[in-house]
Motif scaffolding. Structure first.
Motif, PDB file in Angstrom:
ATOM      1  N   ALA A 291      25.526  56.038  74.764  1.00 48.98           N
ATOM      2  CA  ALA A 291      25.540  55.920  73.310  1.00 48.98           C
ATOM      3  C   ALA A 291      24.822  54.647  72.890  1.00 48.98           C
ATOM      4  CB  ALA A 291      26.965  55.913  72.785  1.00 48.98           C
ATOM      5  N   ALA A 292      23.913  54.768  71.922  1.00 44.04           N
ATOM      6  CA  ALA A 292      23.184  53.628  71.353  1.00 44.04           C
ATOM      7  C   ALA A 292      23.614  53.493  69.895  1.00 44.04           C
ATOM      8  CB  ALA A 292      21.686  53.846  71.455  1.00 44.04           C
ATOM      9  N   VAL A 293      24.433  52.493  69.602  1.00 41.09           N
ATOM     10  CA  VAL A 293      25.069  52.361  68.292  1.00 41.09           C
ATOM     11  C   VAL A 293      24.426  51.238  67.488  1.00 41.09           C
ATOM     12  CG1 VAL A 293      27.240  51.966  67.075  1.00 41.09           C
ATOM     13  CG2 VAL A 293      27.244  53.154  69.286  1.00 41.09           C
ATOM     14  N   HIS A 294      24.099  51.533  66.237  1.00 38.95           N
ATOM     15  CA  HIS A 294      23.680  50.488  65.309  1.00 38.95           C
ATOM     16  C   HIS A 294      24.341  50.762  63.962  1.00 38.95           C
ATOM     17  CE1 HIS A 294      20.947  53.678  64.027  1.00 38.95           C
ATOM     18  NE2 HIS A 294      20.713  52.990  62.927  1.00 38.95           N
ATOM     19  N   GLY A 295      24.516  49.726  63.165  1.00 38.40           N
ATOM     20  CA  GLY A 295      25.174  49.905  61.876  1.00 38.40           C
ATOM     21  C   GLY A 295      26.627  50.323  62.062  1.00 38.40           C
ATOM     22  N   TRP A 296      27.119  51.118  61.111  1.00 35.61           N
ATOM     23  CA  TRP A 296      28.518  51.530  61.139  1.00 35.61           C
ATOM     24  C   TRP A 296      28.769  52.656  62.135  1.00 35.61           C
ATOM     25  CZ3 TRP A 296      32.521  48.984  59.554  1.00 35.61           C
ATOM     26  CH2 TRP A 296      32.409  48.083  58.491  1.00 35.61           C
ATOM     27  N   CYS A 297      29.895  52.553  62.820  1.00 38.35           N
ATOM     28  CA  CYS A 297      30.410  53.604  63.699  1.00 38.35           C
ATOM     29  C   CYS A 297      31.891  53.726  63.359  1.00 38.35           C
ATOM     30  CB  CYS A 297      30.194  53.225  65.163  1.00 38.35           C
ATOM     31  SG  CYS A 297      30.819  54.441  66.347  1.00 38.35           S
ATOM     32  N   ILE A 298      32.218  54.724  62.549  1.00 40.64           N
ATOM     33  CA  ILE A 298      33.543  54.819  61.933  1.00 40.64           C
ATOM     34  C   ILE A 298      34.232  56.115  62.355  1.00 40.64           C
ATOM     35  CG2 ILE A 298      34.794  54.965  59.733  1.00 40.64           C
ATOM     36  CD1 ILE A 298      32.465  53.464  58.421  1.00 40.64           C
ATOM     37  N   GLY A 299      35.523  56.059  62.600  1.00 33.73           N
ATOM     38  CA  GLY A 299      36.329  57.260  62.793  1.00 33.73           C
ATOM     39  C   GLY A 299      35.779  58.195  63.845  1.00 33.73           C
TER      40      GLY A 299
ATOM     41  N   ASP B 289      35.254  58.366  68.052  1.00 30.14           N
ATOM     42  CA  ASP B 289      35.604  59.503  68.917  1.00 30.14           C
ATOM     43  C   ASP B 289      34.411  59.903  69.772  1.00 30.14           C
ATOM     44  OD1 ASP B 289      38.313  60.081  68.034  1.00 30.14           O
ATOM     45  OD2 ASP B 289      37.453  60.884  66.196  1.00 30.14           O
ATOM     46  N   LEU B 290      33.246  59.985  69.135  1.00 35.76           N
ATOM     47  CA  LEU B 290      32.046  60.437  69.824  1.00 35.76           C
ATOM     48  C   LEU B 290      31.626  59.472  70.925  1.00 35.76           C
ATOM     49  CD1 LEU B 290      29.714  62.424  70.113  1.00 35.76           C
ATOM     50  CD2 LEU B 290      28.559  61.266  68.216  1.00 35.76           C
ATOM     51  N   ILE B 291      31.590  58.181  70.638  1.00 35.19           N
ATOM     52  CA  ILE B 291      31.125  57.245  71.662  1.00 35.19           C
ATOM     53  C   ILE B 291      32.174  57.051  72.756  1.00 35.19           C
ATOM     54  CG2 ILE B 291      29.605  56.076  70.028  1.00 35.19           C
ATOM     55  CD1 ILE B 291      31.569  53.660  70.153  1.00 35.19           C
ATOM     56  N   SER B 292      33.449  57.332  72.441  1.00 37.62           N
ATOM     57  CA  SER B 292      34.470  57.245  73.488  1.00 37.62           C
ATOM     58  C   SER B 292      34.270  58.326  74.542  1.00 37.62           C
ATOM     59  CB  SER B 292      35.881  57.349  72.883  1.00 37.62           C
ATOM     60  OG  SER B 292      36.189  58.669  72.481  1.00 37.62           O
ATOM     61  N   ALA B 293      33.553  59.393  74.173  1.00 36.82           N
ATOM     62  CA  ALA B 293      33.258  60.473  75.115  1.00 36.82           C
ATOM     63  C   ALA B 293      32.015  60.187  75.952  1.00 36.82           C
ATOM     64  CB  ALA B 293      33.080  61.789  74.362  1.00 36.82           C
ATOM     65  N   ALA B 294      31.264  59.135  75.605  1.00 32.66           N
ATOM     66  CA  ALA B 294      30.071  58.771  76.370  1.00 32.66           C
ATOM     67  C   ALA B 294      30.474  57.994  77.621  1.00 32.66           C
ATOM     68  CB  ALA B 294      29.128  57.936  75.506  1.00 32.66           C
ATOM     69  N   ASP B 295      29.564  57.942  78.588  1.00 32.45           N
ATOM     70  CA  ASP B 295      29.817  57.200  79.823  1.00 32.45           C
ATOM     71  C   ASP B 295      29.539  55.716  79.660  1.00 32.45           C
ATOM     72  OD1 ASP B 295      30.221  59.462  81.964  1.00 32.45           O
ATOM     73  OD2 ASP B 295      28.513  60.091  80.744  1.00 32.45           O
ATOM     74  N   ILE B 296      28.543  55.388  78.855  1.00 33.91           N
ATOM     75  CA  ILE B 296      28.106  54.007  78.668  1.00 33.91           C
ATOM     76  C   ILE B 296      27.832  53.818  77.183  1.00 33.91           C
ATOM     77  CG2 ILE B 296      26.277  52.319  79.207  1.00 33.91           C
ATOM     78  CD1 ILE B 296      25.836  53.949  81.835  1.00 33.91           C
ATOM     79  N   ARG B 297      28.201  52.658  76.651  1.00 33.60           N
ATOM     80  CA  ARG B 297      28.026  52.393  75.215  1.00 33.60           C
ATOM     81  C   ARG B 297      27.314  51.056  75.022  1.00 33.60           C
ATOM     82  NH1 ARG B 297      32.302  55.058  76.452  1.00 33.60           N
ATOM     83  NH2 ARG B 297      33.107  53.194  77.493  1.00 33.60           N
ATOM     84  N   TYR B 298      26.200  51.079  74.305  1.00 35.60           N
ATOM     85  CA  TYR B 298      25.475  49.873  73.927  1.00 35.60           C
ATOM     86  C   TYR B 298      25.493  49.772  72.401  1.00 35.60           C
ATOM     87  CZ  TYR B 298      23.397  49.952  78.659  1.00 35.60           C
ATOM     88  OH  TYR B 298      23.194  49.963  80.018  1.00 35.60           O
ATOM     89  N   ALA B 299      25.338  48.550  71.877  1.00 36.03           N
ATOM     90  CA  ALA B 299      25.339  48.373  70.425  1.00 36.03           C
ATOM     91  C   ALA B 299      24.359  47.293  70.015  1.00 36.03           C
ATOM     92  CB  ALA B 299      26.735  48.027  69.922  1.00 36.03           C
ATOM     93  N   SER B 300      23.874  47.386  68.792  1.00 38.35           N
ATOM     94  CA  SER B 300      23.056  46.337  68.202  1.00 38.35           C
ATOM     95  C   SER B 300      23.966  45.262  67.622  1.00 38.35           C
ATOM     96  CB  SER B 300      22.155  46.919  67.107  1.00 38.35           C
ATOM     97  OG  SER B 300      22.950  47.471  66.077  1.00 38.35           O
ATOM     98  N   ALA B 301      23.396  44.104  67.361  1.00 35.36           N
ATOM     99  CA  ALA B 301      24.185  42.979  66.840  1.00 35.36           C
ATOM    100  C   ALA B 301      24.818  43.288  65.490  1.00 35.36           C
ATOM    101  CB  ALA B 301      23.299  41.738  66.735  1.00 35.36           C
ATOM    102  N   ASP B 302      24.205  44.196  64.715  1.00 30.19           N
ATOM    103  CA  ASP B 302      24.744  44.511  63.392  1.00 30.19           C
ATOM    104  C   ASP B 302      25.775  45.641  63.416  1.00 30.19           C
ATOM    105  OD1 ASP B 302      23.163  46.758  63.840  1.00 30.19           O
ATOM    106  OD2 ASP B 302      22.370  46.811  61.795  1.00 30.19           O
ATOM    107  N   ALA B 303      26.109  46.154  64.589  1.00 28.97           N
ATOM    108  CA  ALA B 303      27.024  47.288  64.680  1.00 28.97           C
ATOM    109  C   ALA B 303      28.433  46.884  64.235  1.00 28.97           C
ATOM    110  CB  ALA B 303      27.062  47.842  66.093  1.00 28.97           C
ATOM    111  N   ARG B 304      29.111  47.828  63.591  1.00 31.65           N
ATOM    112  CA  ARG B 304      30.494  47.632  63.163  1.00 31.65           C
ATOM    113  C   ARG B 304      31.286  48.887  63.532  1.00 31.65           C
ATOM    114  NH1 ARG B 304      28.359  43.541  62.876  1.00 31.65           N
ATOM    115  NH2 ARG B 304      28.368  41.952  61.238  1.00 31.65           N
ATOM    116  N   PHE B 305      32.530  48.691  63.952  1.00 34.96           N
ATOM    117  CA  PHE B 305      33.343  49.791  64.457  1.00 34.96           C
ATOM    118  C   PHE B 305      34.683  49.819  63.730  1.00 34.96           C
ATOM    119  CE2 PHE B 305      30.523  48.200  67.679  1.00 34.96           C
ATOM    120  CZ  PHE B 305      29.999  49.330  68.293  1.00 34.96           C
ATOM    121  N   SER B 306      35.208  51.027  63.504  1.00 34.32           N
ATOM    122  CA  SER B 306      36.506  51.157  62.865  1.00 34.32           C
ATOM    123  C   SER B 306      37.139  52.495  63.213  1.00 34.32           C
ATOM    124  CB  SER B 306      36.386  51.042  61.343  1.00 34.32           C
ATOM    125  OG  SER B 306      37.656  51.179  60.725  1.00 34.32           O
TER     126      SER B 306
END
Length: 276
Positions: free
Chosen positions: A117-125, A129-146
């Protein structure tokens, strides 16, 4: 990259044994509406069966990964069960809807090809769930999670509660789930939600593709075997958790608070919860 089929909520491109699945909405912030939930299991079923694909990158288009569940688009799925004194029929249909939606996230987790998973910006709800199903998770500095479902009177039922204990631990999960608070990429990395932080969206996508390419160069059957062995010890617990929350939500999720949450979204105001 080549794209094999047109989807409403995704684009899917394949190149050099790596597939990239990109969320495209159509809801604002790549919110997860009916097309997302119907197309996701089909896409990952195809990628799982494609011998030319050895790893998958999943990312969001635009400024964000995903705002999560598209409540206005999905409100029809709640309609019958929110009716006063909803009986067994509507509740059974709602239970079936939850199980169908879970099957999409499960298809990501069960894909024999590793998913990054390549996450940038908001990753909400639902995005979490979706990235928790991935094997590996990367994010940009501006990423936010909730894990924000509590803010809209919903018990998260798409997999975060089932999979995140093994990723971030019970205490961190309880804090995020019970408060619905937002965390930045630095905190997400500290608690283990993501593996690494990169400068921006382009950098995180490049890193995800680099890792996918590295995986794709390894013996594919051994890679699949590694996933199978690593998943084996926790698969029963995950499946049990998903079954339980689907039954719990079919019985107890319908409430005046949920109706208030959906109404507040349509009226663009803060909800007022009464515990009813």
């Amino acid at each position: 990259m080549t794209e094999s089929k047109t989807w409403n909520a995704f684009t899917v491109e394949r190149k050099d044994r790596v597939a990239r699945v990109t969320l495209i909405g159509p809801g604002k912030g790549n919110a997860m509406g009916p097309d997302f939930w119907s197309e996701l299991p089909e896409i990952f079923g195809e990628l799982d069966a494609d011998p030319e694909v050895r790893a998958v990158v999943i990312a969001g288009s635009g400024k964000h990964f995903s705002f999560g569940l598209d409540l206005p688009a999905m409100s029809g799925s709640f309609g019958a069960v929110l009716a006063d004194k909803a009986q067994a029929g509507p509740r059974t249909a709602f239970h079936d809807t939850i199980k169908r939606m879970q099957s999409g996230i499960n298809a990501v987790a069960d894909c024999r090809k590793p998913v990054i998973a390549a996450v940038h910006g908001w990753c909400i709800g639902g995005g979490v769930d979706l990235i928790s199903a991935a094997d590996i998770r990367y994010a940009s500095a501006d990423a936010r999670f909730s894990i924000r479902e509590v803010k809209v009177a919903i018990v998260a039922d798409m997999g975060s509660f089932a999979r995140l204990p093994a990723i971030i631990g019970d205490g961190h999960l309880r804090e995020l789930a019970l408060t619905g608070k937002d965390i930045d990429s630095a905190r997400a990395e500290k608690i283990g939600l993501i593996n690494d932080v990169y400068e921006d969206a382009d950098a995180v996508l490049a890193a995800a593709h680099a890792t996918a390419t590295e995986i794709a160069a390894n013996p594919p059957l051994v890679v699949q075997g590694i996933k199978d062995v690593l998943d084996h010890s926790r698969s029963a617990a995950v499946n049990d958790s998903l079954r339980y929350v689907a039954a719990w939500n079919a019985a107890f999720l319908p409430s005046q608070d949920l109706t208030e949450a959906i109404t507040a979204v349509f009226e663009k105001r803060e909800p007022e919860f009464t515990g009813e």
